[in-house]
Design a protein around this motif. Structure first.
Motif, PDB file in Angstrom:
ATOM      1  N   LEU A  44      -4.667   9.713  -5.768  1.00 15.61           N
ATOM      2  CA  LEU A  44      -5.021   8.266  -5.376  1.00 15.61           C
ATOM      3  C   LEU A  44      -6.304   8.162  -5.360  1.00 15.61           C
ATOM      4  O   LEU A  44      -7.256   8.782  -4.848  1.00 15.61           O
ATOM      5  N   LYS A  51      -4.511   0.262   5.319  1.00 13.18           N
ATOM      6  CA  LYS A  51      -3.100  -0.425   5.785  1.00 13.18           C
ATOM      7  C   LYS A  51      -3.052  -1.750   5.165  1.00 13.18           C
ATOM      8  O   LYS A  51      -2.064  -2.390   5.120  1.00 13.18           O
ATOM      9  N   ASP A  99       1.764   9.358  -5.866  1.00 12.12           N
ATOM     10  CA  ASP A  99       2.127  10.674  -5.506  1.00 12.12           C
ATOM     11  C   ASP A  99       3.491  11.238  -6.391  1.00 12.12           C
ATOM     12  O   ASP A  99       3.437  12.392  -6.714  1.00 12.12           O
ATOM     13  N   VAL A 119       0.880  -1.217  -0.007  1.00 16.12           N
ATOM     14  CA  VAL A 119       0.099   0.107  -0.003  1.00 16.12           C
ATOM     15  C   VAL A 119       1.025   1.251   0.005  1.00 16.12           C
ATOM     16  O   VAL A 119       0.604   2.145  -0.690  1.00 16.12           O
ATOM     17  N   GLU A 120       1.975   1.314   0.749  1.00 21.00           N
ATOM     18  CA  GLU A 120       2.846   2.429   0.932  1.00 21.00           C
ATOM     19  C   GLU A 120       3.460   2.499  -0.393  1.00 21.00           C
ATOM     20  O   GLU A 120       3.539   3.696  -0.721  1.00 21.00           O
ATOM     21  N   ARG A 149     -10.049   6.866  -4.276  1.00 25.58           N
ATOM     22  CA  ARG A 149     -10.510   6.439  -3.111  1.00 25.58           C
ATOM     23  C   ARG A 149     -10.534   5.028  -2.872  1.00 25.58           C
ATOM     24  O   ARG A 149     -11.258   4.236  -3.714  1.00 25.58           O
ATOM     25  N   LEU A 150      -9.918   4.315  -1.926  1.00 28.51           N
ATOM     26  CA  LEU A 150      -9.867   2.983  -1.700  1.00 28.51           C
ATOM     27  C   LEU A 150     -10.596   2.528  -0.683  1.00 28.51           C
ATOM     28  O   LEU A 150     -10.945   1.174  -0.481  1.00 28.51           O
ATOM     29  N   THR A 151     -11.527   3.312   0.153  1.00 27.55           N
ATOM     30  CA  THR A 151     -12.207   2.909   1.340  1.00 27.55           C
ATOM     31  C   THR A 151     -13.510   3.792   1.362  1.00 27.55           C
ATOM     32  O   THR A 151     -13.298   4.918   0.659  1.00 27.55           O
ATOM     33  N   VAL A 180       0.840   4.142  -2.827  1.00 24.36           N
ATOM     34  CA  VAL A 180       0.649   5.628  -2.451  1.00 24.36           C
ATOM     35  C   VAL A 180       1.732   6.477  -3.051  1.00 24.36           C
ATOM     36  O   VAL A 180       1.466   7.361  -3.682  1.00 24.36           O
ATOM     37  N   LYS A 224     -10.031   7.286   3.730  1.00 24.30           N
ATOM     38  CA  LYS A 224      -8.657   6.965   4.226  1.00 24.30           C
ATOM     39  C   LYS A 224      -8.016   5.834   3.502  1.00 24.30           C
ATOM     40  O   LYS A 224      -8.528   5.062   2.868  1.00 24.30           O
ATOM     41  N   THR A 225      -6.389   5.870   3.551  1.00 26.31           N
ATOM     42  CA  THR A 225      -5.608   5.125   2.901  1.00 26.31           C
ATOM     43  C   THR A 225      -5.666   3.919   3.864  1.00 26.31           C
ATOM     44  O   THR A 225      -5.382   3.888   5.118  1.00 26.31           O
TER      45      THR A 225
END
Length: 65
Positions: free
Chosen positions: A45, A56, A39, A31-32, A47-49, A35, A53-54
């Motif tokens: 990015l 984990k 960037d 995930v990091e 929307r994943l949720t 992201v 929020k990003t």
């Protein structure tokens, strides 16, 4: 028999899947990297949720909205 040239993309996905195996037990690092890639490319990015929020984790079962 189909022209092999029509399926050249399959090699990319085989290599991509093999690369993802590295993150099998460390999806937070994946995930990091996702992201950071967005960037660095200057792209927002997606929307994943549901809460925006990003996450984990990148497990599709967890991300189901």
């Amino acid at each position: 028999m189909a022209d092999k040239g029509n399926y050249d993309w399959t090699e990319f996905y085989k290599h991509f899947a093999d690369g993802l195996l590295y993150f099998k037990n460390n999806r937070e690092d994946l995930v990091e990297k996702i992201v950071r890639s967005y960037d660095e490319a200057g792209i927002n990015l997606p929307r994943l949720t549901a809460d925006g929020k990003t996450p984990k984790d990148i497990d599709p079962e967890i991300l189901r909205v």
